[in-house]
Design a protein around this motif. Structure first.
Motif, PDB file in Angstrom:
ATOM      1  N   TYR A   1       0.897  -1.271  -0.170  1.00 52.03           N
ATOM      2  CA  TYR A   1      -0.003   0.040   0.023  1.00 52.03           C
ATOM      3  C   TYR A   1       0.856   1.315  -0.080  1.00 52.03           C
ATOM      4  O   TYR A   1       0.373   2.350  -0.677  1.00 52.03           O
ATOM      5  CB  TYR A   1      -0.778  -0.075   1.184  1.00 52.03           C
ATOM      6  CG  TYR A   1      -1.922  -1.078   1.480  1.00 52.03           C
ATOM      7  CD1 TYR A   1      -2.542  -1.509   0.377  1.00 52.03           C
ATOM      8  CD2 TYR A   1      -2.105  -1.680   2.485  1.00 52.03           C
ATOM      9  CE1 TYR A   1      -3.420  -2.660   0.405  1.00 52.03           C
ATOM     10  CE2 TYR A   1      -2.899  -2.864   2.672  1.00 52.03           C
ATOM     11  CZ  TYR A   1      -3.529  -3.181   1.435  1.00 52.03           C
ATOM     12  OH  TYR A   1      -4.559  -4.342   1.643  1.00 52.03           O
ATOM     13  N   GLN A   2       1.822   1.170   0.505  1.00 56.24           N
ATOM     14  CA  GLN A   2       2.906   2.242   0.672  1.00 56.24           C
ATOM     15  C   GLN A   2       4.001   2.562  -0.343  1.00 56.24           C
ATOM     16  O   GLN A   2       4.043   3.797  -0.748  1.00 56.24           O
ATOM     17  CB  GLN A   2       3.776   2.150   2.059  1.00 56.24           C
ATOM     18  CG  GLN A   2       2.961   2.186   3.191  1.00 56.24           C
ATOM     19  CD  GLN A   2       1.958   1.008   3.485  1.00 56.24           C
ATOM     20  OE1 GLN A   2       2.529  -0.111   3.091  1.00 56.24           O
ATOM     21  NE2 GLN A   2       1.027   1.077   4.196  1.00 56.24           N
ATOM     22  N   TYR A   3       4.073   1.586  -1.210  1.00 56.14           N
ATOM     23  CA  TYR A   3       5.368   1.712  -2.511  1.00 56.14           C
ATOM     24  C   TYR A   3       4.953   1.173  -3.495  1.00 56.14           C
ATOM     25  O   TYR A   3       4.633   0.160  -3.770  1.00 56.14           O
ATOM     26  CB  TYR A   3       6.780   1.176  -1.615  1.00 56.14           C
ATOM     27  CG  TYR A   3       7.173   1.876  -0.432  1.00 56.14           C
ATOM     28  CD1 TYR A   3       7.650   3.014  -0.420  1.00 56.14           C
ATOM     29  CD2 TYR A   3       7.011   0.991   0.835  1.00 56.14           C
ATOM     30  CE1 TYR A   3       8.263   3.606   0.692  1.00 56.14           C
ATOM     31  CE2 TYR A   3       7.491   1.732   1.905  1.00 56.14           C
ATOM     32  CZ  TYR A   3       8.169   2.917   1.951  1.00 56.14           C
ATOM     33  OH  TYR A   3       8.431   3.559   3.008  1.00 56.14           O
ATOM     34  N   PRO A   4       5.242   2.071  -4.527  1.00 57.98           N
ATOM     35  CA  PRO A   4       4.960   1.502  -6.178  1.00 57.98           C
ATOM     36  C   PRO A   4       5.738   0.248  -6.460  1.00 57.98           C
ATOM     37  O   PRO A   4       5.184  -0.666  -7.114  1.00 57.98           O
ATOM     38  CB  PRO A   4       5.203   2.731  -6.893  1.00 57.98           C
ATOM     39  CG  PRO A   4       6.296   3.463  -6.041  1.00 57.98           C
ATOM     40  CD  PRO A   4       5.872   3.464  -4.715  1.00 57.98           C
ATOM     41  N   THR A   5       6.993   0.052  -5.984  1.00 56.56           N
ATOM     42  CA  THR A   5       7.689  -1.058  -6.179  1.00 56.56           C
ATOM     43  C   THR A   5       7.132  -2.180  -5.484  1.00 56.56           C
ATOM     44  O   THR A   5       7.167  -3.429  -5.995  1.00 56.56           O
ATOM     45  CB  THR A   5       9.290  -0.996  -5.661  1.00 56.56           C
ATOM     46  OG1 THR A   5       9.175  -0.442  -4.362  1.00 56.56           O
ATOM     47  CG2 THR A   5       9.879   0.044  -6.706  1.00 56.56           C
ATOM     48  N   GLY A   6       6.405  -2.037  -4.445  1.00 55.76           N
ATOM     49  CA  GLY A   6       5.801  -3.318  -3.811  1.00 55.76           C
ATOM     50  C   GLY A   6       4.648  -3.688  -4.467  1.00 55.76           C
ATOM     51  O   GLY A   6       4.193  -4.851  -4.549  1.00 55.76           O
ATOM     52  N   ALA A   7       3.905  -2.598  -5.178  1.00 55.59           N
ATOM     53  CA  ALA A   7       2.646  -2.907  -5.597  1.00 55.59           C
ATOM     54  C   ALA A   7       3.016  -3.616  -7.025  1.00 55.59           C
ATOM     55  O   ALA A   7       2.207  -4.632  -7.476  1.00 55.59           O
ATOM     56  CB  ALA A   7       2.068  -1.559  -6.186  1.00 55.59           C
ATOM     57  N   LEU A   8       4.068  -3.235  -7.490  1.00 62.99           N
ATOM     58  CA  LEU A   8       4.594  -3.699  -8.859  1.00 62.99           C
ATOM     59  C   LEU A   8       4.897  -5.189  -8.596  1.00 62.99           C
ATOM     60  O   LEU A   8       4.670  -6.161  -9.359  1.00 62.99           O
ATOM     61  CB  LEU A   8       5.761  -3.019  -9.468  1.00 62.99           C
ATOM     62  CG  LEU A   8       6.556  -3.752 -10.626  1.00 62.99           C
ATOM     63  CD1 LEU A   8       5.366  -3.775 -11.974  1.00 62.99           C
ATOM     64  CD2 LEU A   8       7.631  -2.936 -10.921  1.00 62.99           C
ATOM     65  N   ALA A   9       5.550  -5.604  -7.422  1.00 61.51           N
ATOM     66  CA  ALA A   9       6.064  -6.840  -7.277  1.00 61.51           C
ATOM     67  C   ALA A   9       4.501  -7.648  -6.926  1.00 61.51           C
ATOM     68  O   ALA A   9       4.638  -8.913  -7.542  1.00 61.51           O
ATOM     69  CB  ALA A   9       6.736  -7.251  -5.901  1.00 61.51           C
ATOM     70  N   VAL A  10       3.834  -7.284  -6.355  1.00 58.43           N
ATOM     71  CA  VAL A  10       2.758  -8.033  -5.852  1.00 58.43           C
ATOM     72  C   VAL A  10       1.773  -8.184  -7.186  1.00 58.43           C
ATOM     73  O   VAL A  10       1.144  -9.347  -7.499  1.00 58.43           O
ATOM     74  CB  VAL A  10       1.794  -7.603  -4.464  1.00 58.43           C
ATOM     75  CG1 VAL A  10       0.571  -8.476  -4.279  1.00 58.43           C
ATOM     76  CG2 VAL A  10       2.847  -7.784  -3.402  1.00 58.43           C
ATOM     77  N   LEU A  11       1.187  -6.874  -7.598  1.00 57.78           N
ATOM     78  CA  LEU A  11       0.112  -7.243  -8.642  1.00 57.78           C
ATOM     79  C   LEU A  11       0.766  -7.575  -9.928  1.00 57.78           C
ATOM     80  O   LEU A  11       0.017  -8.261 -10.475  1.00 57.78           O
ATOM     81  CB  LEU A  11      -0.336  -5.747  -8.715  1.00 57.78           C
ATOM     82  CG  LEU A  11      -1.250  -5.041  -7.622  1.00 57.78           C
ATOM     83  CD1 LEU A  11      -1.896  -3.743  -8.045  1.00 57.78           C
ATOM     84  CD2 LEU A  11      -2.456  -6.025  -7.235  1.00 57.78           C
ATOM     85  N   GLY A  12       1.957  -6.985 -10.129  1.00 58.97           N
ATOM     86  CA  GLY A  12       2.832  -7.462 -11.175  1.00 58.97           C
ATOM     87  C   GLY A  12       3.038  -8.896 -11.510  1.00 58.97           C
ATOM     88  O   GLY A  12       2.841  -9.690 -12.323  1.00 58.97           O
TER      89      GLY A  12
END
Length: 469
Positions: A139-150
């Motif tokens: 929820y906090q970092y775009p790289t985290g979103a990229l890792a999970v959603l991507g």
């Protein structure tokens, strides 16, 4: 002591809209690929940009804007759409569904193996994605979103390239939120439904060749003749009007839970509800604000230092595995990661056992023990579970809006009202389910009290998060 669902009144406008969806595939596909493009842009580009400062806002910084779209609007209101419209999101808008179906058209087209059809994947997927998302600070970092959603999107495409032909094997069996969507869509007041009488009449009146000509390719692999439940249907409209038997139909939002679930509810549903929506999800929303987490972490850290075991406190992992952003003073060590996982799993176990015990008591109060009745009773809790996860997800919405200077003075009243509405909705469904299984007024009253008991730990958990820490 039973009864059956009443036939839904015909809704010509709904039927007409379903038929429009079948005839107008081109604009629907155009919408799907536009969503894929927007999704890819908001997922990839922010991960390539510098992290925003505390002075950046939703409308002035793409990274903050993307976070608001994904976690402030997208996911919370996708959940609401399941309750209101069924799985229209899956069939018309979901980028992973679009991509996996497209990949399967050019893939190997292999048969679906038995292991992939295991009924436990929805819970495992939900658990794994939730844990990984918290570890990577999704929820906090775009790289985290990229890792999970991507990562999920890549897996969806890979499954499409291997299994099925023009189908959505990923969506049907492995999507991490498929199980949650299947549960919530049971409440939808609209769904595509097959009229078995009309189906049989069509078969009698038409030749085998004509029937083959009318065949429909269903991407989520739903047996169309048995289409009564909204759970597996992606609401894409491809089957509307098939054999004159399948139509988009209105119904009571209680019908499926009260009637269809009496025979369709499963042990996997029970586990996903009790240990997933009421356990894993609450633990994931709780841990970062929990004083208990801090107390345990300090106690374990002191013990490790006293015993000269320092590596759990000094060892870190890459950002794609465990939060690691030194410039933001936000770095998880191995102890943080282990305690985070432990907190969520412990919460899941405690909540799941408490709810399971209360539902088991309810089941026994109705009469002789029945496993199927136990699974059925758990479906009464779907509204409370869905609204609870919605409130948890909108905590990110609130954080981002407050960061932009908005004062939401009405917020706690709205949260309390939603929890009250979810509780009453679940009690209503529970009362109707109990009435199906016993004619004794006394047993009904005691059983309803048992069902209310199952909601106590859930309401207590949300009270702690929003009002009690």
């Amino acid at each position: 002591m039973g009864g059956c669902a009443q036939s839904a009144p015909r809704a010509p406008r709904l039927e007409a809209f379903g038929h429009w969806m079948r005839r107008n595939r081109a604009p629907i596909q155009a919408v799907q690929w536009v969503v894929v493009g927007v999704y890819a842009f908001l997922l990839i580009v922010p991960a390539l940009l510098p992290l925003p400062s505390y002075q950046d806002h939703i409308l002035t910084n793409l990274t903050v804007f993307a976070a608001f779209v994904f976690w402030g609007l997208w996911w919370p209101f996708v959940l609401i759409s399941m309750v209101l419209l069924g799985r229209v999101w899956c069939g018309v808008f979901c980028p992973e569904g679009t991509l996996t179906e497209a990949a399967s058209r050019v893939g190997l087209g292999r048969a679906i193996p038995k292991w992939l059809r295991w009924e436990g994947w929805p819970f495992i997927g939900f658990l794994g994605t939730t844990l990984y998302g918290q570890m990577a600070s999704v929820y906090q970092y775009p790289t985290g979103a990229l890792a999970v959603l991507g990562g999920s999107t890549v897996a969806a495409v890979a499954v499409g390239l291997i299994y099925g032909r023009g189908t959505r094997v990923w969506c049907r069996h492995l999507c991490p939120v498929n199980g949650v969507f299947m549960l919530l869509s049971k409440l939808a007041p609209v769904h595509f439904r097959a009229d078995k009488t009309q189906w049989a009449a069509f078969n009698r009146e038409h030749s085998g060749e004509a029937i083959r000509h009318e065949a429909v390719h269903c991407p989520p692999l739903v047996p169309l003749k048995q289409l009564q439940s909204a759970s597996p249907c992606h609401m894409c409209g491809k089957c509307s009007g098939h054999k004159g038997a399948i139509t988009l139909t209105a119904r009571s939002s209680a019908d499926e839970v009260v009637f269809e679930s009496a025979t369709r509810a499963t042990r996997a549903d029970f586990i996903l509800l009790a240990f997933g929506l009421f356990g894993v999800a609450i633990g994931a929303f709780h841990w970062s604000a929990s004083p208990w987490f801090v107390v345990v972490k300090q106690a374990v850290a002191v013990w490790l230092v006293e015993h000269d075991i320092l590596w759990p406190l000094t060892t870190h992992a890459p950002w794609w595995l465990l939060t690691n952003y030194p410039a933001q003073n936000d770095v998880f060590n191995l102890l943080d990661g282990a305690l985070l996982i432990g907190y969520i799993l412990t919460t899941a176990l405690v909540m799941g056992l408490l709810i399971s015990t209360a539902l088991a008591l309810t089941n026994r109060l109705i009469g002789r023990w029945s496993w199927q009745r136990l699974w059925h009773l758990s479906h009464a809790l779907i509204p409370l579970g869905g609204l609870g996860v919605f409130l948890g997800l909108t905590a990110t919405t609130v954080t981002l809006l407050r960061g932009d200077g908005l004062t939401l003075f009405w917020l706690n009243d709205a949260r309390a009202a939603l929890l009250a509405a979810g509780t009453l909705w679940s009690l209503y469904l529970g009362a109707r389910i109990i009435a199906r299984h016993t004619v004794s007024t006394g047993r009904r009253g005691f059983a309803l009290a048992g069902l209310m008991l199952s909601m106590v730990p859930v309401l207590a958990a949300w009270w702690l998060m929003f009002w009690g820490w």
